[in-house]
Design a protein around this motif. Structure first.
Motif, PDB file in Angstrom:
ATOM      1  N   GLN A   1       0.807  -1.214   0.000  1.00 21.39           N
ATOM      2  CA  GLN A   1       0.000   0.000   0.000  1.00 21.39           C
ATOM      3  C   GLN A   1       0.843   1.268   0.000  1.00 21.39           C
ATOM      4  N   ALA A   2       2.157   1.137  -0.010  1.00 22.69           N
ATOM      5  CA  ALA A   2       3.031   2.314  -0.003  1.00 22.69           C
ATOM      6  C   ALA A   2       4.246   2.043  -0.881  1.00 22.69           C
ATOM      7  N   GLU A   3       4.768   3.106  -1.481  1.00 25.50           N
ATOM      8  CA  GLU A   3       5.951   2.983  -2.323  1.00 25.50           C
ATOM      9  C   GLU A   3       7.203   2.900  -1.460  1.00 25.50           C
ATOM     10  N   LYS A   4       8.228   2.256  -2.012  1.00 25.84           N
ATOM     11  CA  LYS A   4       9.475   2.047  -1.269  1.00 25.84           C
ATOM     12  C   LYS A   4      10.647   2.540  -2.102  1.00 25.84           C
ATOM     13  N   THR A   5      11.509   3.336  -1.492  1.00 25.02           N
ATOM     14  CA  THR A   5      12.715   3.814  -2.168  1.00 25.02           C
ATOM     15  C   THR A   5      13.728   2.670  -2.248  1.00 25.02           C
ATOM     16  N   GLU A   6      14.097   2.304  -3.453  1.00 21.54           N
ATOM     17  CA  GLU A   6      15.040   1.206  -3.650  1.00 21.54           C
ATOM     18  C   GLU A   6      16.476   1.723  -3.600  1.00 21.54           C
ATOM     19  N   LEU A   7      17.365   0.923  -3.022  1.00 23.92           N
ATOM     20  CA  LEU A   7      18.778   1.271  -3.005  1.00 23.92           C
ATOM     21  C   LEU A   7      19.366   1.064  -4.397  1.00 23.92           C
ATOM     22  N   ASP A   8      20.450   1.792  -4.699  1.00 23.60           N
ATOM     23  CA  ASP A   8      21.062   1.627  -6.011  1.00 23.60           C
ATOM     24  C   ASP A   8      21.710   0.243  -6.112  1.00 23.60           C
ATOM     25  N   MET A  47      -5.656  27.190   1.876  1.00 27.72           N
ATOM     26  CA  MET A  47      -4.456  27.771   2.487  1.00 27.72           C
ATOM     27  C   MET A  47      -3.812  26.793   3.470  1.00 27.72           C
ATOM     28  N   ILE A  48      -4.659  26.126   4.213  1.00 30.20           N
ATOM     29  CA  ILE A  48      -4.136  25.156   5.190  1.00 30.20           C
ATOM     30  C   ILE A  48      -3.385  24.033   4.487  1.00 30.20           C
ATOM     31  N   TRP A  49      -3.990  23.508   3.414  1.00 25.90           N
ATOM     32  CA  TRP A  49      -3.349  22.395   2.710  1.00 25.90           C
ATOM     33  C   TRP A  49      -2.113  22.855   1.938  1.00 25.90           C
ATOM     34  N   ALA A  50      -2.117  24.110   1.484  1.00 30.08           N
ATOM     35  CA  ALA A  50      -0.928  24.650   0.812  1.00 30.08           C
ATOM     36  C   ALA A  50       0.240  24.734   1.789  1.00 30.08           C
ATOM     37  N   GLU A  51      -0.057  25.163   3.005  1.00 35.20           N
ATOM     38  CA  GLU A  51       0.990  25.207   4.033  1.00 35.20           C
ATOM     39  C   GLU A  51       1.474  23.785   4.365  1.00 35.20           C
ATOM     40  N   GLU A  52       0.539  22.834   4.381  1.00 38.84           N
ATOM     41  CA  GLU A  52       0.909  21.449   4.668  1.00 38.84           C
ATOM     42  C   GLU A  52       1.819  20.876   3.574  1.00 38.84           C
ATOM     43  N   ALA A  56       7.803  10.529   4.686  1.00 40.44           N
ATOM     44  CA  ALA A  56       7.674  11.947   4.316  1.00 40.44           C
ATOM     45  C   ALA A  56       7.104  12.075   2.895  1.00 40.44           C
ATOM     46  N   LYS A  57       7.555  11.229   1.975  1.00 41.52           N
ATOM     47  CA  LYS A  57       7.019  11.254   0.605  1.00 41.52           C
ATOM     48  C   LYS A  57       5.533  10.914   0.594  1.00 41.52           C
ATOM     49  N   THR A  58       5.132   9.957   1.436  1.00 36.36           N
ATOM     50  CA  THR A  58       3.725   9.575   1.520  1.00 36.36           C
ATOM     51  C   THR A  58       2.882  10.732   2.040  1.00 36.36           C
ATOM     52  N   ARG A  59       3.384  11.426   3.079  1.00 37.38           N
ATOM     53  CA  ARG A  59       2.642  12.568   3.623  1.00 37.38           C
ATOM     54  C   ARG A  59       2.533  13.688   2.583  1.00 37.38           C
ATOM     55  N   LEU A  60       3.612  13.917   1.836  1.00 41.24           N
ATOM     56  CA  LEU A  60       3.578  14.942   0.796  1.00 41.24           C
ATOM     57  C   LEU A  60       2.559  14.584  -0.283  1.00 41.24           C
ATOM     58  N   LYS A  61       2.535  13.331  -0.665  1.00 35.56           N
ATOM     59  CA  LYS A  61       1.590  12.885  -1.693  1.00 35.56           C
ATOM     60  C   LYS A  61       0.146  13.062  -1.220  1.00 35.56           C
ATOM     61  N   GLU A  63       7.129  19.195   1.773  1.00 36.96           N
ATOM     62  CA  GLU A  63       8.237  19.283   0.820  1.00 36.96           C
ATOM     63  C   GLU A  63       9.560  19.540   1.532  1.00 36.96           C
ATOM     64  N   GLN A  64       9.511  20.412   2.540  1.00 35.81           N
ATOM     65  CA  GLN A  64      10.722  20.679   3.320  1.00 35.81           C
ATOM     66  C   GLN A  64      11.159  19.425   4.086  1.00 35.81           C
ATOM     67  N   GLU A  65      10.199  18.696   4.608  1.00 37.98           N
ATOM     68  CA  GLU A  65      10.523  17.469   5.343  1.00 37.98           C
ATOM     69  C   GLU A  65      11.137  16.431   4.401  1.00 37.98           C
ATOM     70  N   VAL A  66      10.638  16.348   3.163  1.00 38.87           N
ATOM     71  CA  VAL A  66      11.198  15.415   2.190  1.00 38.87           C
ATOM     72  C   VAL A  66      12.635  15.781   1.865  1.00 38.87           C
ATOM     73  N   ARG A  67      12.916  17.073   1.716  1.00 43.63           N
ATOM     74  CA  ARG A  67      14.293  17.510   1.417  1.00 43.63           C
ATOM     75  C   ARG A  67      15.240  17.134   2.558  1.00 43.63           C
ATOM     76  N   ILE A  68      14.792  17.337   3.791  1.00 43.42           N
ATOM     77  CA  ILE A  68      15.641  17.029   4.956  1.00 43.42           C
ATOM     78  C   ILE A  68      15.885  15.522   5.056  1.00 43.42           C
ATOM     79  N   THR A  69      14.821  14.733   4.942  1.00 44.48           N
ATOM     80  CA  THR A  69      14.973  13.278   5.064  1.00 44.48           C
ATOM     81  C   THR A  69      15.763  12.701   3.889  1.00 44.48           C
TER      82      THR A  69
END
Length: 387
Positions: free
Chosen positions: A32-39, A203-208, A175-180, A213-219
């Protein structure tokens, strides 16, 4: 009070992170969720590390069984080692047999042929027992200890960093799931933009979305950093293989020395027993006129021992020290395939001939290798210097 508030907030944050990782892991397992694969390179290094750990453990345990067949004695040695105490000294099997033979020979009388032979056999068995102790000690220091250090040291560090990498990946994917989900909710709110409350909702969802997006960049940054740390550790497996190969050569040489000593002891014993009158050398089912054959077998074993010695000398690459002390280069034949762990190393194919030389400050287990326009570090245990 402030410290307590800080501890409570930290505990709550850690619990939230743990819950987020657990949810992400469960959803991945359920598809039910996507997974980041290692290279692919990192996956290959992880597989190589697991394979190295698996076979190192098997080889180490079976070597311990070979050197000490008695499981009770192995358990006792393990307990004393963990307690950091020296195990009590006991006779090994050859020494015990030798002592029984000596005692029996003295009981029957050293002046009798049988008693004298038992004493001589007992002394030889005790010498074999001493050689056995030396084999165990040498093998433990030069072979078992390096293997155990890898399992209990290097691989534990790799496992720890790999677990951290897994956690960073779960954080990134969560974080990617929350952004999506935030983007989906924002788009849905935009479609329902018919009144003032919905505008506030947009406005609320735009802030979210911005926050996600910031959380995705950090993680993503933390994941990339941990992946690099893990990769650097895993690339050290190639050096581990080169080191273990040298330890294996030491183990083979220790075994060769042990068996050569045992052969020499038995050869000397056979000569001593052969000096007795032939009447005492014959058994009830054999004629006393039958001579004791002591020529053909020893001669074959002696030639085999000499051959084994020459093989061992070729394993211990004597020309390496000369090459390292000089500024020249030599041709070398590659003994085994070798995959370069990084850009500073040179991949090798078995039976190819390359040029090797040493540079100041280089690790003792490595040389510089050249093949045409390509060059890089190569492990010396994979090479055979040519004249």
């Amino acid at each position: 009070m402030n410290i307590m508030d800080f501890n409570v907030k930290k505990l709550a944050a850690d619990a939230g992170t743990f819950l987020s990782r657990a949810v992400q892991f469960t959803e991945e397992k359920l598809g039910q969720a996507e997974k980041t694969e290692l290279d692919a390179h990192l996956e290959n290094l992880l597989s190589k590390a697991e394979c190295t750990k698996l076979w190192t453990e098997k080889i180490m345990k079976q070597t311990e069984v070979l050197l000490q067949p008695n499981p009770n004695a192995r358990i006792e040695e393990f307990v004393y080692e963990k307690l950091d105490r020296k195990a009590p000294s006991r006779m090994n099997n050859p020494e015990l047999l030798g002592q029984y033979m000596i005692d029996a020979g003295n009981e029957f009388g050293p002046g009798t042929a049988y008693g004298n032979a038992l004493i001589k056999c007992g002394e030889t068995q005790k010498r074999i027992g001493t050689a056995d102790r030396e084999l165990i000690q040498t093998s433990a220091i030069n072979f078992l200890t390096p293997l155990r250090n890898f399992i209990e040291g290097d691989y534990k560090t790799i496992t720890k960093e790999r677990k951290l990498l897994q956690n960073k990946r779960l954080d990134l994917d969560a974080a990617k799931t929350r952004l999506k989900k935030a983007k989906v909710a924002e788009a849905r709110a935009a479609q329902l933009n018919t009144s003032q409350p919905e505008e506030n909702n947009i406005m609320i969802w735009a802030e979210e979305v911005t926050k996600s997006e910031q959380e995705v960049r950090i993680t993503q940054s933390e994941f990339d950093r941990q992946a690099e740390i893990t990769r650097l550790l895993l690339e050290g497996i190639s050096s581990t293989h080169a080191h273990h190969l040298r330890c294996l050569n030491d183990f083979v040489e220790a075994q060769m020395t042990y068996y050569a000593q045992c052969y020499q002891y038995m050869l000397d014993l056979q000569k001593q027993l052969g000096s007795f009158p032939s009447t005492f050398l014959s058994n009830n089912n054999q004629s006393s006129s039958t001579p004791v054959q002591s020529v053909s077998t020893p001669s074959v074993l002696a030639s085999a021992s000499a051959s084994l010695t020459s093989v061992s000398n070729s394993i211990v690459t004597s020309g390496i020290s000369e090459l390292k002390s000089s500024s020249g280069s030599r041709k070398a034949r590659v003994l085994y395939d070798y995959d370069a762990a990084n850009s500073s190393e040179l991949s090798l194919l078995a039976d190819e001939v390359i040029t090797v030389y040493s540079i100041p400050g280089m690790d003792s287990d490595w040389l510089m290798g050249e093949r045409g326009n390509q060059k890089g570090k190569v492990p010396i245990t994979y090479l055979e210097l040519l004249n």
